[in-house]
Design a protein around this motif. Structure first.
Motif, short mmCIF file in Angstrom:
data_model
loop_
_atom_site.label_atom_id
_atom_site.label_comp_id
_atom_site.label_asym_id
_atom_site.label_seq_id
_atom_site.Cartn_x
_atom_site.Cartn_y
_atom_site.Cartn_z
N ALA A 33 -16.69 -18.62 -55.59
CA ALA A 33 -16.23 -17.67 -56.59
C ALA A 33 -16.64 -16.24 -56.22
O ALA A 33 -15.86 -15.29 -56.37
CB ALA A 33 -16.81 -18.04 -57.96
N THR A 34 -17.88 -16.12 -55.73
CA THR A 34 -18.36 -14.78 -55.34
C THR A 34 -17.52 -14.21 -54.20
O THR A 34 -17.25 -13.01 -54.15
CB THR A 34 -19.83 -14.86 -54.93
OG1 THR A 34 -20.61 -15.42 -56.00
CG2 THR A 34 -20.37 -13.48 -54.57
N SER B 251 -15.60 -10.82 -54.40
CA SER B 251 -15.97 -9.76 -53.44
C SER B 251 -14.74 -9.24 -52.70
O SER B 251 -14.61 -8.02 -52.47
CB SER B 251 -16.99 -10.29 -52.44
OG SER B 251 -18.16 -10.72 -53.08
N LEU B 252 -13.84 -10.15 -52.30
CA LEU B 252 -12.65 -9.72 -51.59
C LEU B 252 -11.77 -8.84 -52.47
O LEU B 252 -11.25 -7.80 -52.03
CB LEU B 252 -11.86 -10.94 -51.09
CG LEU B 252 -12.50 -11.72 -49.94
CD1 LEU B 252 -11.69 -12.95 -49.62
CD2 LEU B 252 -12.61 -10.84 -48.70
N VAL B 253 -11.61 -9.25 -53.73
CA VAL B 253 -10.79 -8.47 -54.64
C VAL B 253 -11.40 -7.10 -54.87
O VAL B 253 -10.72 -6.05 -54.82
CB VAL B 253 -10.61 -9.22 -55.97
CG1 VAL B 253 -9.90 -8.33 -56.99
CG2 VAL B 253 -9.81 -10.50 -55.76
N LEU B 254 -12.73 -7.08 -55.12
CA LEU B 254 -13.40 -5.80 -55.32
C LEU B 254 -13.34 -4.94 -54.08
O LEU B 254 -13.18 -3.71 -54.14
CB LEU B 254 -14.86 -6.05 -55.74
CG LEU B 254 -15.08 -6.63 -57.13
CD1 LEU B 254 -16.56 -6.88 -57.39
CD2 LEU B 254 -14.53 -5.67 -58.19
N SER B 255 -13.52 -5.60 -52.91
CA SER B 255 -13.49 -4.83 -51.66
C SER B 255 -12.13 -4.17 -51.46
O SER B 255 -12.04 -3.00 -51.03
CB SER B 255 -13.80 -5.74 -50.47
OG SER B 255 -15.09 -6.28 -50.57
N VAL C 4 -4.71 -7.37 -44.52
CA VAL C 4 -4.68 -8.37 -43.45
C VAL C 4 -6.09 -8.82 -43.10
O VAL C 4 -6.37 -10.01 -42.90
CB VAL C 4 -3.96 -7.79 -42.21
CG1 VAL C 4 -4.08 -8.74 -41.02
CG2 VAL C 4 -2.48 -7.53 -42.54
N GLN C 5 -7.04 -7.90 -43.01
CA GLN C 5 -8.44 -8.25 -42.70
C GLN C 5 -9.02 -9.17 -43.78
O GLN C 5 -9.73 -10.13 -43.47
CB GLN C 5 -9.27 -6.98 -42.58
CG GLN C 5 -9.00 -6.19 -41.31
CD GLN C 5 -9.83 -4.92 -41.25
OE1 GLN C 5 -10.25 -4.41 -42.28
NE2 GLN C 5 -10.05 -4.42 -40.04
N ALA C 6 -8.72 -8.86 -45.05
CA ALA C 6 -9.25 -9.67 -46.14
C ALA C 6 -8.72 -11.10 -46.06
O ALA C 6 -9.45 -12.07 -46.25
CB ALA C 6 -8.90 -9.05 -47.49
N TYR D 210 -11.08 -14.43 -45.43
CA TYR D 210 -11.13 -15.53 -46.39
C TYR D 210 -10.70 -16.83 -45.73
O TYR D 210 -11.29 -17.90 -45.97
CB TYR D 210 -10.22 -15.22 -47.58
CG TYR D 210 -10.23 -16.28 -48.65
CD1 TYR D 210 -9.18 -17.20 -48.76
CD2 TYR D 210 -11.29 -16.39 -49.53
CE1 TYR D 210 -9.19 -18.18 -49.72
CE2 TYR D 210 -11.31 -17.37 -50.50
CZ TYR D 210 -10.26 -18.27 -50.59
OH TYR D 210 -10.28 -19.24 -51.55
N SER D 211 -9.68 -16.78 -44.87
CA SER D 211 -9.22 -18.00 -44.21
C SER D 211 -10.28 -18.56 -43.28
O SER D 211 -10.49 -19.77 -43.18
CB SER D 211 -7.92 -17.69 -43.43
OG SER D 211 -6.91 -17.24 -44.29
N VAL D 212 -10.96 -17.67 -42.54
CA VAL D 212 -12.01 -18.13 -41.63
C VAL D 212 -13.13 -18.83 -42.40
O VAL D 212 -13.61 -19.89 -42.00
CB VAL D 212 -12.56 -16.94 -40.81
CG1 VAL D 212 -13.82 -17.34 -40.05
CG2 VAL D 212 -11.50 -16.45 -39.83
N ILE D 213 -13.53 -18.23 -43.51
CA ILE D 213 -14.61 -18.83 -44.31
C ILE D 213 -14.17 -20.17 -44.89
O ILE D 213 -14.90 -21.18 -44.84
CB ILE D 213 -15.03 -17.88 -45.44
CG1 ILE D 213 -15.67 -16.62 -44.86
CG2 ILE D 213 -16.01 -18.57 -46.39
CD1 ILE D 213 -16.96 -16.86 -44.12
N LEU D 214 -12.94 -20.21 -45.44
CA LEU D 214 -12.49 -21.42 -46.14
C LEU D 214 -12.15 -22.53 -45.16
O LEU D 214 -12.56 -23.69 -45.34
CB LEU D 214 -11.28 -21.08 -47.01
CG LEU D 214 -10.82 -22.17 -47.98
CD1 LEU D 214 -11.93 -22.44 -49.00
CD2 LEU D 214 -9.57 -21.75 -48.72
N LEU D 215 -11.39 -22.18 -44.10
CA LEU D 215 -10.95 -23.21 -43.17
C LEU D 215 -12.00 -23.53 -42.12
O LEU D 215 -11.89 -24.54 -41.41
CB LEU D 215 -9.64 -22.77 -42.48
CG LEU D 215 -8.46 -22.47 -43.42
CD1 LEU D 215 -7.26 -22.00 -42.63
CD2 LEU D 215 -8.12 -23.70 -44.25
N GLY D 216 -12.99 -22.68 -41.98
CA GLY D 216 -14.02 -22.92 -40.97
C GLY D 216 -15.05 -23.96 -41.40
O GLY D 216 -15.95 -24.28 -40.63
#
Length: 1004
Positions: free
Chosen positions: A385-386, A390-394, A30-32, A36-42
């Motif tokens: 892409a990074t 990063s999210l997948v690796l995290s 849920v955190q991931a 991601y949504s905040v970064i993309l939609l922000g």
């Protein structure tokens, strides 16, 4: 009972994995997603893209402003030149009509002569690559004719950054032949006496004259500044370079049109002003200078810079942009305008070159910064892409981490960890079992680990001791509450406590006292926060320790390392970096660093002088007595200079035999000259004992440059001192000479063209053009003179090549290159010469060696009988070398000629001594001989004298038909000059017009 038994059963063992793993993983997912949504939609990525476009726009604006300022304020700022030239034209016309200029050669030549000084002044002042004036009043019909010839003057300077006082760097493109001689400026290979336009076939090269001229007719009431015109790129001649021009009509006070004048900018020169590397990393950007039309996104390409533009646009002449901008002034370039499938953006900034009421305001010049999408928006794409990676690796790492943590941690671990923390003994831990499977396993693991740590600690301490690396460590668990501090054995030894255990806990107050005592030995704090301590060890030897400590969440971890060997080696390296090992003086790097530091404080410098010394006779000592004696000679010079060390003087050894001395902080030159004289006198009085000469004098040649009189730039002082020293080395060695700017402006190229001469000689960067020598009897060709043409970027003329070669004692290499180069050129096109003679220029005091003559015979024995060797008069004849040349000529059945007779070392006595086959009369006698009776009488005497000696006479520099007839009547045997034929890379026949002129002269 059953229930009772059930109640008495041992509680079921539940693993931590099942209790903790799934909820924590769900929370992480849920955190991931939220992150991601905040970064993309922000809008972060969108803002990054916008920032990239803003930066591109700012850089293009800056470059546009710079270019626009140059085009308006510098290059096209004609100031009063149009008025001055108009006045010169009116005065030269003397009341005659301007339309007579198109048909009267003498009148147009007089007018151009009058305005030429102002045009040359404009060319130099505006730092452009060309300036021109086109005169005449063509009618509308003539403007639309097939061809149109107009008188004018067109001067070109391909390198505006440098100026030669004698105008040797200029070329005449259009100029009457009579005026070209008076101006003393070389003509280009594409030279023509007048402008010849083809309005129908080549309208582009006619527009720079036609457009402002017709605008002046159509807008008679407009000011001249409103009628100026910037042209599209065109070629003045067929094989010329592309240029653009700025032209303005010439009108007198009554509004009568006299012609057009303006300046030229070569496209290559403009391209160099567009620094494409500033647009994007790794030179992925480029600039496009173009012209568009109002309310249109189509642009005509003018020029471009950068490999990106060349790759994307190639030879396309038009560029289309998308209808709507992507951001501000940035557009996507239409795919049809590109040679690749890449997406490319262009930032458009218009140049304001015309006023609103100008006839040419529809031409909207623009500077377009071109950057591929991959270069401009690459960062945001990589960030996107990074972010995903990063999210997948995290998530993956988090799952693994939660799984590992869940296996190890539970509530009973808190009590267990407390017990572990309370243990301060180096011995292994002893813990009680708790009853939970995982924790019981953990307890057993901790006990085993404790045992292993104790054993490993002892082993590690032993290994460190064996390795010779002195490292101590400590840990202070709670800074605020005091307590105990963990210290390794070596840490305690550094602090003066000797123990046998691998580690020990000591009281925090005692530890603080020991560290306070160590602090008194602090030498410096490094950039990373490490502290360097310098002290004496227990044996009294110097010791350096490095302390590195970090705050790890309330506890302090530190390492104390013995870095004595590292510091000693570093100090040694720094000394060797900054000092010359042979003389212990500063080396080149340290000297330049010191001067840069001094330059930051001009008040401290006051009056200063830079002395560059070159140790004389070092090569002689090395060759005669060996390099050990040579090193001693260098050290002797260093000792002399070291004797003057102190405040206000910097001394260094630059290279093998060069030394620099910089004296500063003096109130006047006179006071500084006293110090310089002391250095000079000490050098003169010094002796260096040699095995067979104990009184060998130390000598050095030196150049002196003054600060601030000669320059405030210390790098320029070095350059000036080097030049002054060069003058001493090539005149009277062993002296000190002060820098002279007049000599530098005149002769500096001698110093800086050394490598250019070597490059020219090594790579044979010359070719040879051939000019016909024609018989006055029937107009047939006797032979061709081989004339050297340089392809060097710096040495442009044979005179410059000879001057540099003479100063470097390399005239023999020029002589050798001439012999073999000319004969090789003739060999390649032997059939074109048809057995004609080849006139070859030879340096009087140089001759080929015996081996070179033999090689010449082996390669060109069939061509040598056709050679006519011309002895030039750049240097005085060497009798012995001249005799050798005569013998060689006689052996090969070749012939001999004296060149430029009447101008230099040549005289009548030389004719008797050499008895040449030909004498070439210098053009200073031939010029205007048809109008000068004194020259005619002198020539007649020379011809009579030569004919009596059976010597044939050749007249050089023949340029008019009148001169031809006069020379024929004087009895001259052969003619050479532009009228008969220009020098060309391939031998050309004499024109039918010239042959007819020669034959007709016999009938007069």
């Amino acid at each position: 009972m059953t229930q009772s038994v059930t109640r008495q059963k041992a509680p079921r063992r539940i693993t931590v994995m099942r209790k903790m793993l799934l909820p924590i993983i769900l929370v992480m997912v849920v955190q991931a997603v939220i992150f991601y949504s905040v970064i993309l939609l922000g809008g972060t990525l969108t803002q990054l893209d916008q920032n990239s476009f803003d930066i591109l726009n700012e850089r293009v604006i800056n470059r546009k402003n710079y270019l626009q300022n140059d085009m308006i304020q510098r290059w096209s700022n004609l100031r009063s030149s149009p008025d001055t030239i108009t006045a010169s034209v009116k005065q030269a016309l003397g009341g005659r009509s301007a339309d007579e200029l198109m048909g009267d050669l003498d009148l147009s030549t007089d007018v151009l002569r009058a305005l030429s000084p102002e045009l040359l002044y404009l060319l130099r002042l505006n730092a452009v690559t060309g300036a021109f004036v086109v005169l005449g009043q063509p009618t509308t019909a003539q403007l639309e004719a097939e061809t149109l010839s107009l008188p004018g003057l067109y001067v070109r300077d391909l390198d505006p950054s440098t100026n030669n006082a004698n105008n040797s760097d200029l070329l005449l493109e259009r100029c009457p032949i009579a005026l070209s001689k008076e101006l003393g400026i070389s003509t280009d290979t594409r030279w023509s006496p007048q402008f010849t336009f083809s309005p129908q076939q080549d309208p582009d090269s006619f527009a720079f004259f036609k457009n402002p001229y017709t605008a002046a007719i159509n807008y008679a009431d407009a000011d001249d500044d409103e009628l100026c015109y910037w042209s599209r790129p065109f070629y003045l001649s067929q094989d010329d370079i592309p240029v653009i021009t700025y032209s303005i009509p010439l009108r007198d006070e009554s509004g009568t049109l006299l012609g057009v004048m303006g300046i030229e900018l070569s496209c290559d020169y403009l391209t160099r002003q567009l620094n494409y590397s500033e647009l994007a990393a790794e030179n992925q950007g480029g600039y496009l200078l173009a012209v568009g039309q109002s309310e249109s996104n189509r642009f005509d390409k003018v020029l471009m810079s950068g490999p990106t533009c060349l790759q994307q646009f190639g030879s396309r002449s038009q560029i289309d942009l998308a209808a709507a901008p992507i951001s501000g002034n940035s557009y996507q370039i239409d795919a049809g305008s590109l040679q690749t499938g890449d997406k490319v953006f262009g930032c458009v900034q218009y140049l304001h070159l015309y006023d609103r009421n100008s006839p040419f305001e529809q031409d909207q010049w623009a500077l377009i910064g071109v950057v591929p999408k991959t270069a401009l928006l690459g960062f945001s794409s990589k960030l996107h892409a990074t972010l995903l990676i990063s999210l997948v690796l995290s998530l993956g790492i988090g799952v693994v981490g939660v799984w590992a943590v869940a296996r190890k941690f539970s509530q009973p671990m808190v009590r267990l960890s407390g017990k572990v923390r309370q243990s301060t003994s180096p011995a292994a831990l002893s813990l009680e079992s708790i009853g939970i499977a995982e924790i019981d396993d953990l307890i057993r693991s901790i006990q085993q680990l404790s045992q292993n740590v104790a054993e490993s600690s002892a082993k590690l301490a032993a290994i460190i001791n064996l390795s010779g690396v002195s490292v101590g460590a400590f840990e202070r668990a709670d800074v605020q509450q005091g307590g105990q501090v963990f210290c390794s054995d070596q840490m305690l030894r550094f602090l003066g406590i000797d123990i046998s255990e691998p580690y020990r806990y000591i009281d925090a107050d005692d530890f603080d006292a020991l560290m306070t005592q160590l602090q008194t030995d602090l030498e410096k704090t490094e950039e990373d926060g490490s502290c360097i301590y310098h002290r004496k060890d227990g044996s009294g030897h110097e010791q350096w320790l490095r302390l590195k400590a970090v705050d790890d969440g309330g506890r302090i971890l530190g390492v104390l390392i013995d870095v004595t060997q590292e510091i000693v080696e570093k100090n040694k390296i720094e000394y060797e970096r900054d000092y010359d090992l042979l003389t212990n003086l500063l080396n080149r790097r340290a000297f330049h660093t010191t001067l840069q530091q001094l330059s930051q404080d001009p008040e401290k410098l006051q009056v200063a002088a830079l002395i560059m010394l070159d140790l004389d006779n070092l090569k002689y000592i090395n060759d005669t007595y060996g390099h050990d004696q040579g090193d001693g000679y260098i050290r002797c010079m260093a000792e002399i200079l070291r004797g003057h060390s102190g405040d206000g003087i910097v001394t260094a050894r630059m290279s093998g035999d060069e030394f620099y001395v910089f004296l500063y902080g003096f109130a006047s030159k006179d006071a500084l000259r006293v110090s310089i004289s002391c250095i000079q006198n000490d050098i003169r009085q010094a002796v260096f004992p040699l095995p067979d000469n104990p009184e060998f004098k130390v000598r050095a040649s030196a150049g002196v440059a003054w600060y601030p009189d000669d320059s405030r730039d210390l790098e320029m002082l070095i350059k000036y001192a080097d030049f002054a020293m060069y003058q001493v080395k090539n005149t009277i060695k062993g002296e000190f000479r002060e820098f002279d700017i007049v000599s530098y402006n005149r002769d500096s190229y001698l110093l800086h063209a050394k490598e250019e001469l070597n490059l020219l000689l090594e790579n044979q960067l010359v070719s040879y053009h051939f000019q016909p020598i024609v018989s006055t009897a029937d107009g047939s060709v006797l032979g061709y003179e081989a004339l050297m043409r340089s392809h060097s970027k710096t040495l442009h003329t044979p005179q410059e090549i000879l001057t540099i070669a003479r100063s470097q004692s390399k005239l023999h290499l020029v002589e050798q290159m001439t012999w073999f180069g000319v004969l090789a050129s003739v060999r390649r096109r032997q059939e074109d010469f048809s057995g004609c003679r080849i006139f070859l220029n030879s340096i009087p005091n140089q001759a080929l060696t015996t081996a070179e003559m033999q090689r010449l015979q082996a390669l060109y024995s069939d061509l040598l009988p056709n050679i006519v060797l011309e002895l030039t008069e750049e240097d005085k004849l060497d009798q012995e070398l001249t005799r050798q040349k005569q013998q060689f000529i006689q052996q090969q059945n070749a012939q001999l000629a004296i060149d430029d007779f009447g101008n230099g070392y040549n005289s009548e006595s030389l004719l008797l001594d050499l008895t040449p086959d030909y004498v070439k009369i210098d053009m200073s006698i031939i010029h205007n001989i048809d109008r000068d009776y004194s020259r005619q009488h002198l020539l007649q005497s020379l011809v009579d004298f030569c004919h009596k000696q059976n010597i044939r006479v050749i007249a050089e520099g023949v340029e008019t038909r009148q001169e031809v007839c006069t020379l024929v009547s004087q009895g001259v045997d052969y003619l050479q000059g532009f009228y008969l034929g220009r020098p060309t890379s391939l031998p050309q026949p004499v024109s039918a017009e010239a042959v007819t002129a020669i034959k007709s002269c016999h009938q007069l």
